[in-house]
Scaffold this active site. Sequence first.
Site, mmCIF file in Angstrom:
data_model
loop_
_atom_site.group_PDB
_atom_site.id
_atom_site.type_symbol
_atom_site.label_atom_id
_atom_site.label_comp_id
_atom_site.label_asym_id
_atom_site.label_seq_id
_atom_site.Cartn_x
_atom_site.Cartn_y
_atom_site.Cartn_z
ATOM 1 N N VAL A 11 0.828 -1.209 0.000
ATOM 2 C CA VAL A 11 0.000 0.000 0.000
ATOM 3 C C VAL A 11 0.866 1.264 0.000
ATOM 4 O O VAL A 11 0.683 2.164 -0.815
ATOM 5 C CB VAL A 11 -0.955 -0.014 1.221
ATOM 6 C CG1 VAL A 11 -1.596 1.344 1.427
ATOM 7 C CG2 VAL A 11 -2.024 -1.060 1.002
ATOM 8 N N ASP A 30 10.591 3.839 5.810
ATOM 9 C CA ASP A 30 10.454 2.447 6.245
ATOM 10 C C ASP A 30 11.573 2.160 7.244
ATOM 11 O O ASP A 30 12.592 2.849 7.251
ATOM 12 C CB ASP A 30 10.533 1.484 5.052
ATOM 13 C CG ASP A 30 9.714 0.219 5.289
ATOM 14 O OD1 ASP A 30 8.665 0.038 4.637
ATOM 15 O OD2 ASP A 30 10.119 -0.586 6.155
ATOM 16 N N ASN A 227 -14.623 -4.866 3.178
ATOM 17 C CA ASN A 227 -13.890 -6.120 2.985
ATOM 18 C C ASN A 227 -14.693 -7.315 3.474
ATOM 19 O O ASN A 227 -14.687 -8.376 2.849
ATOM 20 C CB ASN A 227 -12.525 -6.056 3.681
ATOM 21 C CG ASN A 227 -11.477 -5.453 2.765
ATOM 22 O OD1 ASN A 227 -11.794 -5.012 1.661
ATOM 23 N ND2 ASN A 227 -10.229 -5.420 3.200
ATOM 24 N N PHE A 268 -17.170 -10.389 -8.014
ATOM 25 C CA PHE A 268 -16.921 -11.109 -6.756
ATOM 26 C C PHE A 268 -17.827 -12.311 -6.559
ATOM 27 O O PHE A 268 -17.931 -12.836 -5.460
ATOM 28 C CB PHE A 268 -16.972 -10.164 -5.549
ATOM 29 C CG PHE A 268 -15.622 -9.616 -5.257
ATOM 30 C CD1 PHE A 268 -15.112 -8.594 -6.028
ATOM 31 C CD2 PHE A 268 -14.829 -10.170 -4.268
ATOM 32 C CE1 PHE A 268 -13.834 -8.117 -5.818
ATOM 33 C CE2 PHE A 268 -13.551 -9.700 -4.053
ATOM 34 C CZ PHE A 268 -13.055 -8.669 -4.829
ATOM 35 N N GLY A 272 -14.563 -20.787 -6.308
ATOM 36 C CA GLY A 272 -13.174 -21.237 -6.405
ATOM 37 C C GLY A 272 -12.732 -21.939 -5.141
ATOM 38 O O GLY A 272 -13.525 -22.630 -4.486
ATOM 39 N N CYS A 279 -5.490 -9.360 3.248
ATOM 40 C CA CYS A 279 -6.564 -8.476 3.732
ATOM 41 C C CYS A 279 -7.817 -9.219 4.201
ATOM 42 O O CYS A 279 -8.171 -9.126 5.372
ATOM 43 C CB CYS A 279 -6.934 -7.480 2.643
ATOM 44 S SG CYS A 279 -5.614 -6.297 2.349
ATOM 45 N N LYS A 339 -3.870 -14.625 -5.615
ATOM 46 C CA LYS A 339 -4.746 -14.373 -6.766
ATOM 47 C C LYS A 339 -3.867 -13.973 -7.939
ATOM 48 O O LYS A 339 -2.654 -13.743 -7.768
ATOM 49 C CB LYS A 339 -5.772 -13.284 -6.453
ATOM 50 C CG LYS A 339 -5.145 -11.925 -6.205
ATOM 51 C CD LYS A 339 -6.223 -10.886 -6.107
ATOM 52 C CE LYS A 339 -5.625 -9.508 -6.049
ATOM 53 N NZ LYS A 339 -6.603 -8.460 -6.113
ATOM 54 N N ARG A 346 0.739 -14.220 0.808
ATOM 55 C CA ARG A 346 0.243 -14.222 2.181
ATOM 56 C C ARG A 346 -1.166 -14.838 2.211
ATOM 57 O O ARG A 346 -2.028 -14.463 1.433
ATOM 58 C CB ARG A 346 0.220 -12.794 2.738
ATOM 59 C CG ARG A 346 1.621 -12.236 2.961
ATOM 60 C CD ARG A 346 1.596 -10.812 3.468
ATOM 61 N NE ARG A 346 1.261 -9.855 2.440
ATOM 62 C CZ ARG A 346 1.219 -8.520 2.635
ATOM 63 N NH1 ARG A 346 1.497 -8.028 3.832
ATOM 64 N NH2 ARG A 346 0.915 -7.705 1.663
HETATM 65 P P1 NAD Z 1 3.248 -4.659 4.011
HETATM 66 O O1 NAD Z 1 3.575 -5.634 5.075
HETATM 67 O O2 NAD Z 1 3.480 -4.984 2.575
HETATM 68 O O3 NAD Z 1 4.023 -3.290 4.303
HETATM 69 C C1 NAD Z 1 4.149 -2.712 5.566
HETATM 70 C C2 NAD Z 1 5.456 -1.916 5.580
HETATM 71 O O4 NAD Z 1 5.536 -1.175 6.798
HETATM 72 C C3 NAD Z 1 6.709 -2.786 5.515
HETATM 73 O O5 NAD Z 1 7.550 -2.336 4.478
HETATM 74 C C4 NAD Z 1 7.353 -2.585 6.888
HETATM 75 O O6 NAD Z 1 8.769 -2.675 6.850
HETATM 76 C C5 NAD Z 1 6.888 -1.184 7.235
HETATM 77 N N1 NAD Z 1 6.941 -0.848 8.662
HETATM 78 C C6 NAD Z 1 6.508 -1.587 9.718
HETATM 79 N N2 NAD Z 1 6.746 -0.921 10.872
HETATM 80 C C7 NAD Z 1 7.319 0.260 10.540
HETATM 81 C C8 NAD Z 1 7.780 1.364 11.280
HETATM 82 N N3 NAD Z 1 7.698 1.401 12.612
HETATM 83 N N4 NAD Z 1 8.334 2.401 10.616
HETATM 84 C C9 NAD Z 1 8.428 2.383 9.266
HETATM 85 N N5 NAD Z 1 8.001 1.358 8.518
HETATM 86 C C10 NAD Z 1 7.439 0.300 9.137
HETATM 87 O O7 NAD Z 1 1.709 -4.288 4.249
HETATM 88 P P2 NAD Z 1 0.638 -3.826 3.149
HETATM 89 O O8 NAD Z 1 0.106 -4.989 2.413
HETATM 90 O O9 NAD Z 1 1.182 -2.656 2.413
HETATM 91 O O10 NAD Z 1 -0.548 -3.331 4.110
HETATM 92 C C11 NAD Z 1 -0.430 -2.186 4.912
HETATM 93 C C12 NAD Z 1 -1.790 -1.840 5.479
HETATM 94 O O11 NAD Z 1 -2.690 -1.515 4.405
HETATM 95 C C13 NAD Z 1 -2.456 -2.983 6.243
HETATM 96 O O12 NAD Z 1 -3.210 -2.441 7.301
HETATM 97 C C14 NAD Z 1 -3.394 -3.590 5.217
HETATM 98 O O13 NAD Z 1 -4.479 -4.236 5.804
HETATM 99 C C15 NAD Z 1 -3.840 -2.362 4.450
HETATM 100 N N6 NAD Z 1 -4.271 -2.628 3.081
HETATM 101 C C16 NAD Z 1 -3.587 -3.519 2.318
HETATM 102 C C17 NAD Z 1 -4.001 -3.743 1.012
HETATM 103 C C18 NAD Z 1 -3.294 -4.750 0.146
HETATM 104 O O14 NAD Z 1 -3.829 -5.109 -0.906
HETATM 105 N N7 NAD Z 1 -2.097 -5.203 0.506
HETATM 106 C C19 NAD Z 1 -5.096 -3.056 0.478
HETATM 107 C C20 NAD Z 1 -5.742 -2.125 1.287
HETATM 108 C C21 NAD Z 1 -5.323 -1.926 2.582
#
Ligand code: NAD
Length: 468
Positions: A11, A30, A227, A268, A272, A279, A339, A346
């Site tokens: 994200v 990060d 979701n 949706f 499957g 998520c 997917k 994950r």
């Molecule tokens: P991710 O695990 O891919 O990324 C999280 C990032 O945060 C990592 O790079 C990690 O190193 C960094 N991080 C953790 N602690 C930190 C800190 N203290 N300081 C700086 N960086 C830090 O996660 P994601 O898939 O990007 O999801 C992030 C959020 O967005 C979650 O809450 C998820 O539910 C939500 N979200 C995800 C999606 C998706 O499709 N992946 C879609 C919508 C919402």
Amino acid sequence: MRIAVVGSGYVGLVAGACFADLGHEVILVDNDHEKLRALSNGEVPIHEKFLPELLSRHRGHRLTFSDDLKEAVRLSSAIFVAVGTPPTEKGDADLSYVESVAREISGGIENYKVVIEKSTVPVYTSEWVRKIILRSGTDAESFDVASNPEFLREGTAVTDFLFPDRILIGCDSQRSADLLREIYAPLTDGSYYKRADAIPQPDRAAIPPALIITSTKSAELIKHASNAFLAMKISFINAVASVCESVGADVNQVVRGIGADSRIGRRFLNPGIGYGGSCFPKDVMAFRAVAHEYGYEFRLLDEVMRINEEQRRRFLRKIHDALWTLRGKRLAVLGLAFKGGTDDIRESPAIFLVQELLQEGSKITAYDPAAMDRARDVLNASVTFASSPYEAAKGADALLILTEWEEFSNLDLPRLRQELKYPIVIDGRNLYDPEAMAAQGFTYYSVGRPACLPDGVPTGVLKNGKKA
Ligand code: NAD
């Protein structure tokens, strides 16, 4: 606008690159130094269409990378928090990453800032973020906490971000709402879409996107409820598919009929092997947990999860129905990502199934267009990885389709049949028409549709299906 995005995962990285494309100055923060090094060196750590273009367009100019959160906060007006919110063992969201970021942010607030939750968080989180920042002695007037949930889907994340169905802003002050409006103005006033270098518009894009402004709490809840609803749609159609299997109906035909109702919609409703990913599983659990905490037992969500779990087990039984015993059998697996279009594994149902099949003594040769590197880290060394679907199929007792990659729906069927030891395809994503597969000489199993035998073979060979 100067923006800090904390967390450069699926994200944060996409949001950061897209904000830069809208014209903002973005610092991506990060605490994973390896990731920062890779990003600074021009590597693209995730498989996402258009992301390489955006990163190379803005890296080092409007998009910089840093591990110094305090400094990034000092330099920015808006701080988006996009760190992970994984499930705890109890099923609620682990907000410790969000809390630690909030604590660090407080040290960098010198003038007015808006701290924006981009991560998916339970409904009370904004209040806690505010409390944590205040506890560190920050002046209450110098910041607001807002919610701007992200609805992007992995695989189409960049276009989802830039051409969203809606932009949701949850704010409790006019000042923070105005700042967020300004950030998204190039999308909501349509000016981004007129640019010659804009990312190409996908089908079905509503331009300009709707801007929905709500209270912070409502925005937090909308994300979890959205979701949960989508997961429910998947479990619903999987339950319908199970009934179809029992009565000999065809779930694809049923979906066509249900989905034509504009109140329901076709999207949706894909039967499957169940939903996965980072998520839906965690957000359904977290929504149930937060409802429980506030006195409402959301039992509907228990059932959504149960059906999802059962769907994988049913698919395993289908493999047994097709092959009888599994010890020593060679199985070709197409798809490991949760997917199509992503390298994310994950909570992937495909990974779950491969692990179960390995436990039962099968030998697996797998192919996935993007997720094999990540899969290598979690699957035991006995899995062989192939460089094409045909190499995976070579000499296999059966072929399993576990992820709906587009390339898997256009296979060269005569070639596939030649490669397989037995022409058996067990399709967890309903990518093929059963009759067409029978005509091509395959025994074909799918979800919610009768199994099919090659033309001319007596139906007694099938344990759990009829010739179509
Ligand atoms: P991710 O695990 O891919 O990324 C999280 C990032 O945060 C990592 O790079 C990690 O190193 C960094 N991080 C953790 N602690 C930190 C800190 N203290 N300081 C700086 N960086 C830090 O996660 P994601 O898939 O990007 O999801 C992030 C959020 O967005 C979650 O809450 C998820 O539910 C939500 N979200 C995800 C999606 C998706 O499709 N992946 C879609 C919508 C919402």
